[in-house]
Write an enzyme that holds these catalytic residues in place. Structure first.
Site, PDB file in Angstrom:
ATOM      1  N   LYS A  24      -3.406   6.000  -0.491  1.00  0.00           N
ATOM      2  CA  LYS A  24      -3.126   5.183  -1.584  1.00  0.00           C
ATOM      3  C   LYS A  24      -3.258   6.878  -2.920  1.00  0.00           C
ATOM      4  O   LYS A  24      -4.380   7.031  -2.720  1.00  0.00           O
ATOM      5  CB  LYS A  24      -3.610   4.232  -2.644  1.00  0.00           C
ATOM      6  CG  LYS A  24      -3.016   4.052  -4.156  1.00  0.00           C
ATOM      7  CD  LYS A  24      -3.044   2.632  -4.614  1.00  0.00           C
ATOM      8  CE  LYS A  24      -2.845   3.067  -5.641  1.00  0.00           C
ATOM      9  NZ  LYS A  24      -3.012   1.423  -7.128  1.00  0.00           N
ATOM     10  N   LYS A  43       1.583   4.157  -0.099  1.00  0.00           N
ATOM     11  CA  LYS A  43       1.930   4.499  -1.153  1.00  0.00           C
ATOM     12  C   LYS A  43       1.746   5.102  -2.016  1.00  0.00           C
ATOM     13  O   LYS A  43       0.894   5.632  -1.864  1.00  0.00           O
ATOM     14  CB  LYS A  43       0.922   2.486  -1.797  1.00  0.00           C
ATOM     15  CG  LYS A  43       1.534   2.298  -3.408  1.00  0.00           C
ATOM     16  CD  LYS A  43       0.199   2.143  -4.071  1.00  0.00           C
ATOM     17  CE  LYS A  43       1.114   1.785  -5.337  1.00  0.00           C
ATOM     18  NZ  LYS A  43       0.280   0.523  -6.337  1.00  0.00           N
TER      19      LYS A  43
HETATM   20  C1  PBG Z   1      -3.030  -1.928  -8.885  1.00  0.00           C
HETATM   21  C2  PBG Z   1      -2.204  -1.480  -8.458  1.00  0.00           C
HETATM   22  C3  PBG Z   1      -1.095  -0.219  -9.161  1.00  0.00           C
HETATM   23  C4  PBG Z   1      -0.239  -0.006  -8.410  1.00  0.00           C
HETATM   24  C5  PBG Z   1       0.040  -1.291  -7.502  1.00  0.00           C
HETATM   25  N1  PBG Z   1      -1.208  -2.307  -7.774  1.00  0.00           N
HETATM   26  C6  PBG Z   1      -0.950   0.494 -10.121  1.00  0.00           C
HETATM   27  C7  PBG Z   1      -2.434   2.006  -9.846  1.00  0.00           C
HETATM   28  O1  PBG Z   1      -2.451   2.653  -9.360  1.00  0.00           O
HETATM   29  O2  PBG Z   1      -2.211   3.305 -11.393  1.00  0.00           O
HETATM   30  C8  PBG Z   1       1.298   0.577  -8.193  1.00  0.00           C
HETATM   31  C9  PBG Z   1       2.649  -0.512  -7.960  1.00  0.00           C
HETATM   32  C10 PBG Z   1       4.071   0.489  -8.489  1.00  0.00           C
HETATM   33  O3  PBG Z   1       3.568   1.200  -8.945  1.00  0.00           O
HETATM   34  O4  PBG Z   1       5.313  -0.640  -8.337  1.00  0.00           O
HETATM   35  N2  PBG Z   1      -3.954  -0.217  -9.338  1.00  0.00           N
END
Ligand code: PBG
Length: 329
Positions: A200, A253
């Site tokens: 991520k 992601k």
């Molecule tokens: C929680 C999380 C996030 C997203 C999914 N889980 C936000 C982040 O990491 O700032 C983002 C999902 C999206 O942008 O659709 N940490």
């Protein structure tokens, strides 16, 4: 090209001549089975609150979920992923592991309404903490890794207890998957699977989500725990660690800007690969389409096809319901 000496006789357009021929040679075909639909859940009754930054998406109260679940399942979409907006926030995000927390209520309601719908929960602290970071802070504002893991163990136990099929830790803490597996197994939740947000990245494409989940960090950014966008090799290390720790599904992601990472993860690891087509990727298509600059349906389906072609076995996407409808039509 090497090997094709009689290139003048090789005419790839032959197999593009009619829709039927194109169907026969199509390598990547989307189905609703590929999709996971995100749901944002809020307290209250009869709530269907539009999310401004994500046209077409809403925050739902728990009583509205059975109808959503029926619609999603009837479109052939196998799974949802839940994000909760708590009634109150504090330093450790207590509602995150409360027996009657918003996500715990949502899980029970969904499993009651449509038992076969797979319920995945996002496991993170940012929606629940008053500082908006994905973990416990020390006095200098640094997210403390191992103290955070202890809280996440409580979170996954409460999600499994409520009936979640899959937990999806998204905080990018080190050792997250191993400690979560341990906590689940200690409770006898051997069949609760882990979908790890394995690679991520610290991405600007999460912008619209922060309005949807009310989770912006109160100060700073997430670069001390999420990955640097240029690091493809480190992504493979992150994934290898999560495999070793027992992740059942590996997620990359965001999706489109990281298709190279997705392709490598799919090629190198023998677990199902997921991609998260995130809020910013969705919002860009919506905004351009609203301006009449692109065709929404064409671009959305092309994006999802590209993500599948690169190696995604499943795609978390806000387009899930629309795409399932388009594919039927
Ligand atoms: C929680 C999380 C996030 C997203 C999914 N889980 C936000 C982040 O990491 O700032 C983002 C999902 C999206 O942008 O659709 N940490």
């Amino acid at each position: 090209m090497a090997g094709y000496t009689h290139h003048a006789s090789l005419r790839p357009r032959r197999l593009r001549a009619t829709p039927t021929l194109r169907r026969m040679v199509r390598e990547t075909v989307l189905t609703p089975d590929d999709f996971i639909y995100p749901l944002f859940v809020v307290h209250g009754q009869g709530q269907q609150r539009p999310i401004g930054s994500m046209p077409g998406q809403h925050q739902w109260s728990v009583d509205m979920l059975p109808r959503q679940a029926e619609e999603i399942a009837s479109l052939g979409i196998p799974a949802v992923i839940l994000f909760g907006l708590p009634a109150a926030k504090d330093a450790i995000g207590s509602e995150n592991f409360a027996e009657d927390g918003i996500v715990q209520q949502a899980i029970r309601t969904l499993k009651d309404a449509v038992p076969e719908l797979v319920v995945i929960t996002d496991v993170c602290m940012c929606e629940y903490t008053d500082h908006g970071h994905c973990g416990i802070l020390d006095e200098r504002g640094y997210v403390v890794n191992d103290a955070t893991l202890e809280v996440l163990q409580r979170v996954v136990r409460s999600h499994a207890e409520a009936g979640a099929d899959i937990v999806a830790p998204s905080g990018m803490m080190d050792g997250m998957v191993a400690t979560i597996r341990q906590a689940l197994d200690a409770d006898g939740a051997h069949n609760t699977a882990i979908m790890a947000y394995a690679a991520k990245f610290a991405s600007g494409f999460y912008g619209p989500f922060r309005e949807a989940a009310d989770s912006p960090p109160a100060f700073g950014d997430r670069k001390q725990y999420q990955m640097d966008p240029g690091n493809g090799r480190e992504a493979l290390l992150e994934v290898a660690l999560d495999v070793a720790e027992g992740a059942d599904i590996l997620m990359v992601k965001p999706a489109l800007p990281y298709l190279d990472v997705l392709a490598q993860v799919h090629a190198r690891f023998d677990r199902p690969t997921a991609a998260y087509h995130v809020s910013g990727e969705y919002a860009m298509v919506k905004a351009a389409a609203q301006n009449g600059w692109i065709d929404e349906r064409t671009v959305a389906l092309e994006s999802l096809t590209a993500i599948k072609r690169a190696g995604a076995d499943m795609i978390v996407t806000y387009f899930a319901k629309d795409a399932a409808r388009w594919l039927k039509a």
